[in-house]
Design a protein around this motif. Structure first.
Motif, PDB file in Angstrom:
ATOM      1  N   ARG A 176       0.836  -1.197   0.000  1.00  0.00           N
ATOM      2  CA  ARG A 176       0.000   0.000   0.000  1.00  0.00           C
ATOM      3  C   ARG A 176       0.879   1.259   0.000  1.00  0.00           C
ATOM      4  N   PRO A 188       3.206   0.995   4.603  1.00  0.00           N
ATOM      5  CA  PRO A 188       3.111   0.105   5.765  1.00  0.00           C
ATOM      6  C   PRO A 188       4.491  -0.336   6.219  1.00  0.00           C
ATOM      7  N   GLN A 193      -0.734  -4.156   9.191  1.00  0.00           N
ATOM      8  CA  GLN A 193      -1.273  -2.806   9.001  1.00  0.00           C
ATOM      9  C   GLN A 193      -1.381  -2.008  10.302  1.00  0.00           C
TER      10      GLN A 193
END
Length: 308
Positions: A176, A188, A193
Protein backbone atom coordinates in the motif's frame (compact mmCIF):
# COMPACT_ATOMS: atom_id res chain seq x y z
CA UNK A 1 3.33 25.00 74.54
CA UNK A 2 5.42 28.16 74.04
CA UNK A 3 7.22 28.36 77.39
CA UNK A 4 8.84 25.96 79.83
CA UNK A 5 10.38 22.72 78.70
CA UNK A 6 9.54 19.06 77.94
CA UNK A 7 11.42 15.82 78.47
CA UNK A 8 12.81 14.12 75.36
CA UNK A 9 11.11 10.87 76.34
CA UNK A 10 7.71 12.51 76.08
CA UNK A 11 8.00 13.30 72.33
CA UNK A 12 9.10 9.88 71.07
CA UNK A 13 5.69 9.53 69.40
CA UNK A 14 5.97 12.97 67.74
CA UNK A 15 9.43 13.17 66.08
CA UNK A 16 8.10 15.81 63.65
CA UNK A 17 8.41 18.41 66.41
CA UNK A 18 12.17 18.06 66.25
CA UNK A 19 12.17 17.64 62.44
CA UNK A 20 10.34 20.95 62.01
CA UNK A 21 12.60 22.63 64.61
CA UNK A 22 9.64 23.42 66.88
CA UNK A 23 11.75 22.14 69.79
CA UNK A 24 15.45 22.57 70.43
CA UNK A 25 17.74 21.03 73.07
CA UNK A 26 17.88 22.70 76.47
CA UNK A 27 21.44 24.11 76.80
CA UNK A 28 21.38 23.37 80.54
CA UNK A 29 20.19 19.74 80.33
CA UNK A 30 20.29 17.53 77.21
CA UNK A 31 17.43 15.38 78.54
CA UNK A 32 15.05 18.31 78.12
CA UNK A 33 13.81 20.32 75.13
CA UNK A 34 12.62 23.93 74.91
CA UNK A 35 9.94 25.25 72.51
CA UNK A 36 10.69 27.47 69.51
CA UNK A 37 8.08 30.01 68.30
CA UNK A 38 6.40 28.59 65.16
CA UNK A 39 7.06 31.79 63.18
CA UNK A 40 10.78 31.47 63.89
CA UNK A 41 10.81 27.74 63.05
CA UNK A 42 8.95 28.37 59.76
CA UNK A 43 11.35 31.14 58.75
CA UNK A 44 14.30 28.85 59.40
CA UNK A 45 12.72 26.15 57.19
CA UNK A 46 11.75 28.50 54.37
CA UNK A 47 14.99 30.44 54.12
CA UNK A 48 17.04 27.79 52.26
CA UNK A 49 14.10 27.07 49.93
CA UNK A 50 13.65 30.74 49.07
CA UNK A 51 17.36 31.06 48.47
CA UNK A 52 17.31 28.04 46.14
CA UNK A 53 14.31 29.48 44.23
CA UNK A 54 16.12 32.80 43.85
CA UNK A 55 19.24 31.06 42.55
CA UNK A 56 17.23 29.06 40.03
CA UNK A 57 15.41 32.16 38.79
CA UNK A 58 18.73 33.94 38.33
CA UNK A 59 20.10 30.92 36.43
CA UNK A 60 17.00 30.74 34.17
CA UNK A 61 17.45 34.41 33.24
CA UNK A 62 21.13 33.85 32.41
CA UNK A 63 20.25 30.76 30.36
CA UNK A 64 17.57 32.62 28.39
CA UNK A 65 20.00 35.46 27.63
CA UNK A 66 22.63 32.95 26.44
CA UNK A 67 20.16 31.25 24.06
CA UNK A 68 18.66 34.47 22.70
CA UNK A 69 21.10 34.84 19.73
CA UNK A 70 20.41 31.22 18.65
CA UNK A 71 16.65 31.70 18.94
CA UNK A 72 16.87 34.74 16.68
CA UNK A 73 18.73 32.72 14.05
CA UNK A 74 16.29 29.80 14.18
CA UNK A 75 13.34 32.17 13.72
CA UNK A 76 14.68 33.02 10.25
CA UNK A 77 14.90 29.36 9.16
CA UNK A 78 11.90 27.12 8.30
CA UNK A 79 10.75 24.76 11.04
CA UNK A 80 12.42 21.35 10.75
CA UNK A 81 10.31 18.42 9.51
CA UNK A 82 10.81 14.83 10.57
CA UNK A 83 11.89 12.87 7.50
CA UNK A 84 10.46 9.58 8.85
CA UNK A 85 7.78 9.25 11.51
CA UNK A 86 6.70 5.85 12.85
CA UNK A 87 2.93 5.60 13.33
CA UNK A 88 1.78 2.81 15.65
CA UNK A 89 -1.85 1.71 15.88
CA UNK A 90 -4.79 2.17 13.52
CA UNK A 91 -6.03 5.30 15.32
CA UNK A 92 -2.74 7.16 14.93
CA UNK A 93 -2.30 6.01 11.33
CA UNK A 94 -5.82 7.14 10.38
CA UNK A 95 -5.33 10.47 12.18
CA UNK A 96 -2.14 11.16 10.20
CA UNK A 97 -3.82 10.17 6.92
CA UNK A 98 -6.84 12.35 7.68
CA UNK A 99 -4.59 15.33 8.42
CA UNK A 100 -2.54 14.84 5.23
CA UNK A 101 -5.62 14.53 3.02
CA UNK A 102 -7.27 17.52 4.72
CA UNK A 103 -4.21 19.63 3.86
CA UNK A 104 -3.89 18.24 0.31
CA UNK A 105 -4.67 20.75 -2.46
CA UNK A 106 -3.40 19.28 -5.74
CA UNK A 107 -3.03 15.51 -6.18
CA UNK A 108 -3.26 12.22 -4.32
CA UNK A 109 -1.60 9.05 -5.61
CA UNK A 110 -2.57 5.72 -4.05
CA UNK A 111 -1.66 2.08 -4.50
CA UNK A 112 -4.23 -0.28 -2.96
CA UNK A 113 -3.22 -3.94 -3.28
CA UNK A 114 -5.62 -6.76 -2.50
CA UNK A 115 -9.11 -7.63 -3.65
CA UNK A 116 -12.48 -6.13 -2.76
CA UNK A 117 -12.76 -3.98 0.36
CA UNK A 118 -15.09 -4.49 3.30
CA UNK A 119 -18.06 -2.18 3.79
CA UNK A 120 -16.40 -0.54 6.81
CA UNK A 121 -13.16 0.20 4.95
CA UNK A 122 -15.06 1.62 1.97
CA UNK A 123 -17.12 3.84 4.29
CA UNK A 124 -13.96 5.24 5.90
CA UNK A 125 -12.43 5.78 2.46
CA UNK A 126 -15.47 7.73 1.27
CA UNK A 127 -15.46 9.94 4.36
CA UNK A 128 -11.79 10.76 3.76
CA UNK A 129 -11.89 11.06 -0.05
CA UNK A 130 -15.17 12.85 -0.70
CA UNK A 131 -13.85 16.24 0.57
CA UNK A 132 -10.84 15.84 -1.76
CA UNK A 133 -13.15 15.33 -4.70
CA UNK A 134 -15.27 18.34 -3.71
CA UNK A 135 -12.13 20.53 -3.50
CA UNK A 136 -11.14 19.52 -7.02
CA UNK A 137 -8.07 17.54 -5.95
CA UNK A 138 -7.05 15.06 -8.66
CA UNK A 139 -6.72 11.43 -7.57
CA UNK A 140 -5.02 8.51 -9.28
CA UNK A 141 -5.48 5.06 -7.75
CA UNK A 142 -4.04 1.67 -8.63
CA UNK A 143 -5.99 -1.48 -7.72
CA UNK A 144 -5.47 -5.10 -8.64
CA UNK A 145 -7.52 -6.74 -11.40
CA UNK A 146 -9.55 -8.71 -8.86
CA UNK A 147 -11.44 -5.59 -7.65
CA UNK A 148 -13.24 -5.61 -11.00
CA UNK A 149 -15.36 -8.43 -9.55
CA UNK A 150 -16.08 -6.62 -6.24
CA UNK A 151 -19.53 -4.95 -6.25
CA UNK A 152 -18.73 -2.87 -3.15
CA UNK A 153 -15.48 -1.52 -4.56
CA UNK A 154 -17.07 -0.77 -7.92
CA UNK A 155 -19.86 1.15 -6.16
CA UNK A 156 -17.21 3.23 -4.35
CA UNK A 157 -15.49 3.84 -7.69
CA UNK A 158 -18.79 5.04 -9.23
CA UNK A 159 -19.16 7.67 -6.49
CA UNK A 160 -15.56 8.86 -6.77
CA UNK A 161 -15.61 8.96 -10.58
CA UNK A 162 -17.72 12.13 -10.43
CA UNK A 163 -14.55 14.04 -9.54
CA UNK A 164 -11.06 14.26 -11.05
CA UNK A 165 -10.40 10.59 -10.36
CA UNK A 166 -8.54 8.05 -12.51
CA UNK A 167 -8.39 4.37 -11.60
CA UNK A 168 -6.32 1.65 -13.20
CA UNK A 169 -5.64 -1.97 -12.33
CA UNK A 170 -2.71 -4.38 -12.48
CA UNK A 171 -2.48 -8.07 -11.81
CA UNK A 172 0.14 -7.62 -9.08
CA UNK A 173 1.10 -4.55 -7.04
CA UNK A 174 3.60 -3.46 -4.43
CA UNK A 175 2.43 -2.75 -0.88
CA UNK A 176 0.00 0.00 0.00
CA UNK A 177 1.18 3.53 -0.84
CA UNK A 178 -0.42 6.96 -0.41
CA UNK A 179 1.24 10.19 -1.58
CA UNK A 180 -0.23 13.67 -1.03
CA UNK A 181 0.88 16.71 -3.03
CA UNK A 182 4.33 15.15 -3.67
CA UNK A 183 5.31 16.16 -0.13
CA UNK A 184 4.28 13.29 2.18
CA UNK A 185 3.97 9.55 1.62
CA UNK A 186 2.61 6.73 3.77
CA UNK A 187 3.78 3.11 3.52
CA UNK A 188 3.11 0.11 5.76
CA UNK A 189 5.88 -1.06 8.09
CA UNK A 190 4.23 -4.36 9.05
CA UNK A 191 1.95 -6.83 7.27
CA UNK A 192 -0.74 -6.48 9.97
CA UNK A 193 -1.27 -2.81 9.00
CA UNK A 194 -0.74 -1.72 12.63
CA UNK A 195 2.51 0.17 11.98
CA UNK A 196 3.09 2.65 9.16
CA UNK A 197 5.77 5.13 8.14
CA UNK A 198 5.06 8.76 7.36
CA UNK A 199 7.76 9.92 4.92
CA UNK A 200 8.50 13.59 4.31
CA UNK A 201 12.06 13.46 2.96
CA UNK A 202 11.87 14.97 -0.57
CA UNK A 203 14.21 12.32 -1.97
CA UNK A 204 12.14 9.42 -0.62
CA UNK A 205 8.85 10.91 -1.77
CA UNK A 206 10.26 11.62 -5.25
CA UNK A 207 11.49 8.03 -5.55
CA UNK A 208 8.09 6.62 -4.55
CA UNK A 209 6.39 8.85 -7.13
CA UNK A 210 8.66 7.33 -9.80
CA UNK A 211 7.66 3.84 -8.63
CA UNK A 212 4.00 4.83 -8.86
CA UNK A 213 4.40 6.28 -12.36
CA UNK A 214 6.16 3.10 -13.54
CA UNK A 215 3.22 0.99 -12.34
CA UNK A 216 0.68 3.49 -13.70
CA UNK A 217 2.05 3.23 -17.24
CA UNK A 218 1.70 -0.56 -17.15
CA UNK A 219 -1.82 -0.56 -15.67
CA UNK A 220 -5.15 -0.81 -17.49
CA UNK A 221 -7.88 1.85 -17.05
CA UNK A 222 -10.75 0.43 -15.03
CA UNK A 223 -13.34 1.02 -17.75
CA UNK A 224 -11.28 -0.88 -20.33
CA UNK A 225 -11.03 -4.62 -20.75
CA UNK A 226 -7.93 -6.18 -19.25
CA UNK A 227 -5.71 -7.35 -22.12
CA UNK A 228 -5.26 -10.89 -20.84
CA UNK A 229 -2.86 -12.94 -22.89
CA UNK A 230 -4.54 -15.86 -24.63
CA UNK A 231 -4.12 -19.14 -22.84
CA UNK A 232 -1.05 -21.07 -23.92
CA UNK A 233 -1.45 -24.83 -23.68
CA UNK A 234 -4.53 -24.29 -21.53
CA UNK A 235 -2.72 -21.97 -19.08
CA UNK A 236 -4.21 -18.50 -18.53
CA UNK A 237 -2.36 -15.31 -17.67
CA UNK A 238 -3.39 -15.54 -14.02
CA UNK A 239 -2.16 -19.13 -13.82
CA UNK A 240 1.06 -18.03 -15.48
CA UNK A 241 1.56 -15.47 -12.70
CA UNK A 242 0.81 -18.13 -10.09
CA UNK A 243 3.34 -20.45 -11.73
CA UNK A 244 6.06 -17.81 -11.36
CA UNK A 245 5.29 -17.36 -7.67
CA UNK A 246 5.15 -21.11 -7.08
CA UNK A 247 8.62 -21.55 -8.58
CA UNK A 248 9.87 -18.75 -6.33
CA UNK A 249 8.71 -20.81 -3.35
CA UNK A 250 5.67 -18.82 -2.19
CA UNK A 251 2.90 -20.62 -0.29
CA UNK A 252 -0.76 -20.41 -1.31
CA UNK A 253 -1.60 -17.67 1.21
CA UNK A 254 1.27 -15.45 0.02
CA UNK A 255 0.36 -15.95 -3.65
CA UNK A 256 -3.29 -15.09 -2.96
CA UNK A 257 -2.28 -11.94 -1.08
CA UNK A 258 0.05 -10.75 -3.84
CA UNK A 259 -2.53 -11.33 -6.58
CA UNK A 260 -5.40 -9.84 -4.57
CA UNK A 261 -7.57 -12.97 -4.44
CA UNK A 262 -8.79 -15.27 -1.68
CA UNK A 263 -6.93 -18.48 -0.93
CA UNK A 264 -9.73 -20.70 -2.22
CA UNK A 265 -9.65 -19.03 -5.64
CA UNK A 266 -5.87 -19.26 -5.70
CA UNK A 267 -5.97 -23.00 -4.98
CA UNK A 268 -8.54 -23.48 -7.72
CA UNK A 269 -6.14 -21.87 -10.20
CA UNK A 270 -3.28 -24.05 -8.91
CA UNK A 271 -5.42 -27.14 -9.44
CA UNK A 272 -6.18 -26.11 -13.04
CA UNK A 273 -2.49 -25.39 -13.60
CA UNK A 274 -1.58 -28.82 -12.29
CA UNK A 275 -4.19 -30.42 -14.53
CA UNK A 276 -2.90 -28.57 -17.59
CA UNK A 277 0.67 -29.72 -16.92
CA UNK A 278 -0.34 -33.25 -15.91
CA UNK A 279 0.98 -32.93 -12.36
CA UNK A 280 -0.07 -35.40 -9.69
CA UNK A 281 1.48 -33.61 -6.69
CA UNK A 282 2.58 -30.20 -5.49
CA UNK A 283 6.26 -31.19 -5.61
CA UNK A 284 5.90 -32.50 -9.16
CA UNK A 285 4.10 -29.32 -10.21
CA UNK A 286 7.13 -27.14 -9.51
CA UNK A 287 9.33 -29.50 -11.53
CA UNK A 288 6.89 -29.56 -14.47
CA UNK A 289 6.63 -25.75 -14.51
CA UNK A 290 10.40 -25.53 -14.80
CA UNK A 291 10.53 -28.22 -17.52
CA UNK A 292 7.62 -26.83 -19.54
CA UNK A 293 9.44 -23.68 -20.60
CA UNK A 294 6.43 -21.71 -19.38
CA UNK A 295 8.60 -19.06 -17.74
CA UNK A 296 11.30 -18.87 -20.41
CA UNK A 297 9.58 -15.97 -22.20
CA UNK A 298 9.80 -13.91 -19.01
CA UNK A 299 13.51 -14.60 -18.73
CA UNK A 300 14.06 -13.59 -22.36
CA UNK A 301 11.90 -10.47 -22.23
CA UNK A 302 13.67 -7.17 -23.10
CA UNK A 303 15.05 -5.45 -20.06
CA UNK A 304 15.04 -8.60 -17.93
CA UNK A 305 18.02 -8.91 -15.65
CA UNK A 306 18.98 -11.06 -12.69
CA UNK A 307 20.00 -7.97 -10.79
CA UNK A 308 17.53 -6.45 -8.32
Amino acid sequence: MSTGRIARAEIEDAPCLLEFALLHPDPDDEKWLRPVPPAVALAQRLHPLEREILDRRRFSIELTESFEPFMALSALAPAPTHAITVLEGADRINAALNLATAECRHEVLTVQPGGGRSEQILKQALERDRPLMERGVSMRTLYQHTVRHSLGTMAYVDVMSRGKVEIRTLEELIGRLIICDATVAFVPAQDDQQVALELRHPGLVKYLIKVFEHLWRRATPLREEVPYEPARDGITGVQHSIAKLLVEGHVDEAIARRLGMNVRTCRAHIAKLAQALGSGSRAQLGYLIAQSGLLEQDMAAPGHTDRP
